[in-house]
Design a protein around this motif. Structure first.
Motif, PDB file in Angstrom:
ATOM      1  N   VAL A 199      -6.326  -4.640   1.985  1.00  0.00           N
ATOM      2  CA  VAL A 199      -6.796  -4.010   2.923  1.00  0.00           C
ATOM      3  C   VAL A 199      -6.908  -3.072   2.606  1.00  0.00           C
ATOM      4  N   LEU A 200      -6.025  -2.165   2.553  1.00  0.00           N
ATOM      5  CA  LEU A 200      -6.381  -0.371   3.017  1.00  0.00           C
ATOM      6  C   LEU A 200      -8.021   0.131   2.052  1.00  0.00           C
ATOM      7  N   ASP A 201      -7.422  -1.247   0.459  1.00  0.00           N
ATOM      8  CA  ASP A 201      -8.787  -0.963  -0.209  1.00  0.00           C
ATOM      9  C   ASP A 201      -9.826  -0.762   0.018  1.00  0.00           C
ATOM     10  N   ALA A 202      -9.610  -1.970   0.773  1.00  0.00           N
ATOM     11  CA  ALA A 202     -10.748  -2.929   1.417  1.00  0.00           C
ATOM     12  C   ALA A 202     -11.399  -2.130   2.764  1.00  0.00           C
ATOM     13  N   LEU A 203     -10.756  -1.341   2.895  1.00  0.00           N
ATOM     14  CA  LEU A 203     -11.407  -0.533   4.456  1.00  0.00           C
ATOM     15  C   LEU A 203     -12.168   1.316   4.138  1.00  0.00           C
ATOM     16  N   GLY A 204     -11.657   1.316   2.380  1.00  0.00           N
ATOM     17  CA  GLY A 204     -11.618   2.477   1.959  1.00  0.00           C
ATOM     18  C   GLY A 204     -10.810   3.636   2.147  1.00  0.00           C
ATOM     19  N   VAL A 205      -9.395   3.127   2.858  1.00  0.00           N
ATOM     20  CA  VAL A 205      -8.867   4.726   3.219  1.00  0.00           C
ATOM     21  C   VAL A 205      -7.584   5.009   2.276  1.00  0.00           C
ATOM     22  N   PRO A 206      -7.370   5.968   1.185  1.00  0.00           N
ATOM     23  CA  PRO A 206      -6.741   6.310   0.431  1.00  0.00           C
ATOM     24  C   PRO A 206      -5.499   5.990   0.853  1.00  0.00           C
ATOM     25  N   GLN A 207      -4.713   6.542   2.290  1.00  0.00           N
ATOM     26  CA  GLN A 207      -3.506   7.092   2.490  1.00  0.00           C
ATOM     27  C   GLN A 207      -3.473   6.536   4.308  1.00  0.00           C
ATOM     28  N   ALA A 208      -2.005   5.909   4.435  1.00  0.00           N
ATOM     29  CA  ALA A 208      -1.936   4.780   6.066  1.00  0.00           C
ATOM     30  C   ALA A 208      -0.521   6.274   6.120  1.00  0.00           C
ATOM     31  N   HIS A 209       0.247   6.142   7.792  1.00  0.00           N
ATOM     32  CA  HIS A 209       0.648   5.602   7.739  1.00  0.00           C
ATOM     33  C   HIS A 209       1.189   3.978   8.003  1.00  0.00           C
ATOM     34  N   VAL A 210       2.600   3.768   7.550  1.00  0.00           N
ATOM     35  CA  VAL A 210       2.206   2.145   7.653  1.00  0.00           C
ATOM     36  C   VAL A 210       3.676   1.521   8.476  1.00  0.00           C
ATOM     37  N   VAL A 211       3.323   1.040   9.595  1.00  0.00           N
ATOM     38  CA  VAL A 211       4.629   0.521  10.321  1.00  0.00           C
ATOM     39  C   VAL A 211       4.531  -0.885  10.423  1.00  0.00           C
ATOM     40  N   GLY A 212       5.766  -1.214  10.011  1.00  0.00           N
ATOM     41  CA  GLY A 212       6.317  -3.049   9.837  1.00  0.00           C
ATOM     42  C   GLY A 212       7.001  -3.604  10.815  1.00  0.00           C
ATOM     43  N   VAL A 213       7.241  -4.367  11.622  1.00  0.00           N
ATOM     44  CA  VAL A 213       8.433  -4.918  12.428  1.00  0.00           C
ATOM     45  C   VAL A 213       8.654  -6.399  11.985  1.00  0.00           C
ATOM     46  N   SER A 214       9.894  -6.072  11.444  1.00  0.00           N
ATOM     47  CA  SER A 214      10.852  -7.400  10.992  1.00  0.00           C
ATOM     48  C   SER A 214      10.994  -7.964   9.652  1.00  0.00           C
ATOM     49  N   MET A 215      10.037  -9.032   9.583  1.00  0.00           N
ATOM     50  CA  MET A 215       9.812  -9.009   8.421  1.00  0.00           C
ATOM     51  C   MET A 215       8.135  -8.442   7.570  1.00  0.00           C
ATOM     52  N   GLY A 216       7.072  -8.011   8.862  1.00  0.00           N
ATOM     53  CA  GLY A 216       6.542  -6.852   8.773  1.00  0.00           C
ATOM     54  C   GLY A 216       7.174  -5.798   8.026  1.00  0.00           C
ATOM     55  N   GLY A 217       8.298  -4.875   8.377  1.00  0.00           N
ATOM     56  CA  GLY A 217       9.275  -3.845   7.679  1.00  0.00           C
ATOM     57  C   GLY A 217       9.841  -4.567   6.471  1.00  0.00           C
ATOM     58  N   MET A 218       9.779  -5.410   5.702  1.00  0.00           N
ATOM     59  CA  MET A 218      10.440  -5.690   4.339  1.00  0.00           C
ATOM     60  C   MET A 218       9.623  -5.340   3.662  1.00  0.00           C
ATOM     61  N   ILE A 219       7.970  -5.784   3.961  1.00  0.00           N
ATOM     62  CA  ILE A 219       6.863  -5.084   3.554  1.00  0.00           C
ATOM     63  C   ILE A 219       6.389  -4.629   3.508  1.00  0.00           C
ATOM     64  N   ALA A 220       6.835  -3.386   4.298  1.00  0.00           N
ATOM     65  CA  ALA A 220       6.594  -2.263   4.115  1.00  0.00           C
ATOM     66  C   ALA A 220       6.938  -1.727   3.324  1.00  0.00           C
ATOM     67  N   GLN A 221       8.406  -2.040   3.408  1.00  0.00           N
ATOM     68  CA  GLN A 221       9.268  -1.344   2.046  1.00  0.00           C
ATOM     69  C   GLN A 221       8.194  -1.703   1.059  1.00  0.00           C
ATOM     70  N   ARG A 222       8.493  -2.695   1.027  1.00  0.00           N
ATOM     71  CA  ARG A 222       7.943  -3.501  -0.951  1.00  0.00           C
ATOM     72  C   ARG A 222       6.799  -2.087  -0.893  1.00  0.00           C
ATOM     73  N   MET A 223       6.160  -1.917   0.220  1.00  0.00           N
ATOM     74  CA  MET A 223       4.992  -1.510   0.162  1.00  0.00           C
ATOM     75  C   MET A 223       5.249   0.009  -1.027  1.00  0.00           C
ATOM     76  N   ALA A 224       6.155   0.515  -0.341  1.00  0.00           N
ATOM     77  CA  ALA A 224       6.450   2.032  -0.111  1.00  0.00           C
ATOM     78  C   ALA A 224       7.183   2.152  -2.045  1.00  0.00           C
ATOM     79  N   LEU A 225       7.643   1.025  -2.405  1.00  0.00           N
ATOM     80  CA  LEU A 225       8.271   0.553  -3.794  1.00  0.00           C
ATOM     81  C   LEU A 225       7.303   0.534  -4.440  1.00  0.00           C
ATOM     82  N   ALA A 226       5.831  -0.090  -4.454  1.00  0.00           N
ATOM     83  CA  ALA A 226       5.168  -0.927  -5.164  1.00  0.00           C
ATOM     84  C   ALA A 226       4.291   0.440  -5.312  1.00  0.00           C
ATOM     85  N   ALA A 227       3.653   1.091  -4.515  1.00  0.00           N
ATOM     86  CA  ALA A 227       2.603   2.397  -4.426  1.00  0.00           C
ATOM     87  C   ALA A 227       2.543   3.351  -3.174  1.00  0.00           C
TER      88      ALA A 227
END
Length: 299
Positions: free
Chosen positions: A101-129
């Motif tokens: 999504v960030l790539d498609a919108l041309g966003v190089p960096q973002a503050h990422v806020v995830g709730v519940s499962m979204g928090g788990m996804i955000a953690q995975r984002m921080a590990l992957a990139a």
């Protein structure tokens, strides 16, 4: 609008603001409209570009209807025995969707806020990139470590007593009762307001089997806890003291495993994001963002 992210169509709402981007990642079975309007509006008014999306298999994003029907009983048995849980896709894939999504919108960096499962996804984002995250905020989520307490008995029973998926009125009534059950005593939502929220979500999109596939992805994510020590992204962990679905221990363990993470416990908060919670949540987010809007971790 829809964008192509990680090779699939993902539904996105983008405020298009001039400031640093904030990507909001929602939890299990929840659509982008579940974020309180007041939170989105206040973040935008503070100058941030607020981006929300429907995760895969919910809302208006790609629905994996061709995937096999999840066998939750078997998956729960495998999880209890420490065996591998097989899922049609993983939280890693959902993290790549969000990065896409960030790539498609041309966003190089973002503050990422995830709730519940979204928090788990955000953690995975921080590990992957890690280079893509200005900061990480994990709300009412968990590290996924084995041995952490699970839902209360009442919540677990309610989760297992799902109504016939084809009976929309029964689904509506069950969902309202479930949200009442997991909500916090300090932020009670009036029943008519809660009913309107659930009805709006059901009217926008309804994919109950997609929710089960997302649940399998959570259950299959059994290595994340051991990896959290690798996260160098500035991290804020927010959790409700009265959360009956993902108990406070999950947030505490997440903060303990991520070096430098700050834990903020909110009294009276359960496992919900009512509008009444925004005045407590917003200052925490803004302070966290403002402290980390000009730097990012090394790749």
């Amino acid at each position: 609008m829809q964008v192509q992210a990680n090779g699939i169509p993902i539904e996105v709402e983008d405020s298009g603001g001039p400031g640093p981007a904030v990507l909001l990642v929602m939890g299990l079975g929840m659509q982008l409209i579940a974020w309180p309007d007041t939170l989105v509006r206040e973040l935008a008014q503070a100058g941030y570009r607020v981006i929300r999306h429907d995760n895969r298999d919910v809302g208006l994003s790609r629905i994996f209807s061709d995937a096999r029907m999840p066998n939750l009983v078997w998956a729960m048995l495998c999880q209890r025995l420490g065996l591998r849980v097989r899922a049609p896709y993983l939280l890693d894939d959902m993290a790549q969707d969000a990065l896409g999504v960030l790539d498609a919108l041309g966003v190089p960096q973002a503050h990422v806020v995830g709730v519940s499962m979204g928090g788990m996804i955000a953690q995975r984002m921080a590990l992957a990139a890690p280079q893509r995250l200005l900061s990480l905020t994990s709300v009412m989520s968990t590290s996924g470590a084995r041995g952490l307490p699970g839902p209360t008995r009442a919540v677990a029973r309610a989760m297992l007593r799902r109504p016939d998926v084809d009976d929309r009125q029964a689904v509506l009534a069950h969902s309202v009762k479930f949200f009442q059950l997991i909500g916090g005593p300090g932020f009670v939502v009036p029943e008519d307001e809660l009913r309107a929220r659930v009805a709006a979500a059901l009217g926008r999109a309804y994919h109950p089997r997609g929710v089960l596939r997302q649940l399998l992805a959570i259950m299959a994510d059994d290595t994340r806890a051991a990896l959290l020590a690798r996260i160098a992204t500035p991290t804020l962990v927010i959790h409700g003291r009265e959360d009956p679905l993902v108990p406070l221990a999950g947030g505490e363990d997440t903060a303990r495993r991520i070096a430098g993470a700050r834990l903020q416990v909110i009294d009276g908060m359960g496992h919900d994001l009512p509008a009444a919670l925004v005045p407590r949540l917003l200052p925490l987010l803004l302070a966290h963002f403002e402290g980390h809007s000009r730097s990012s971790p090394a790749a």
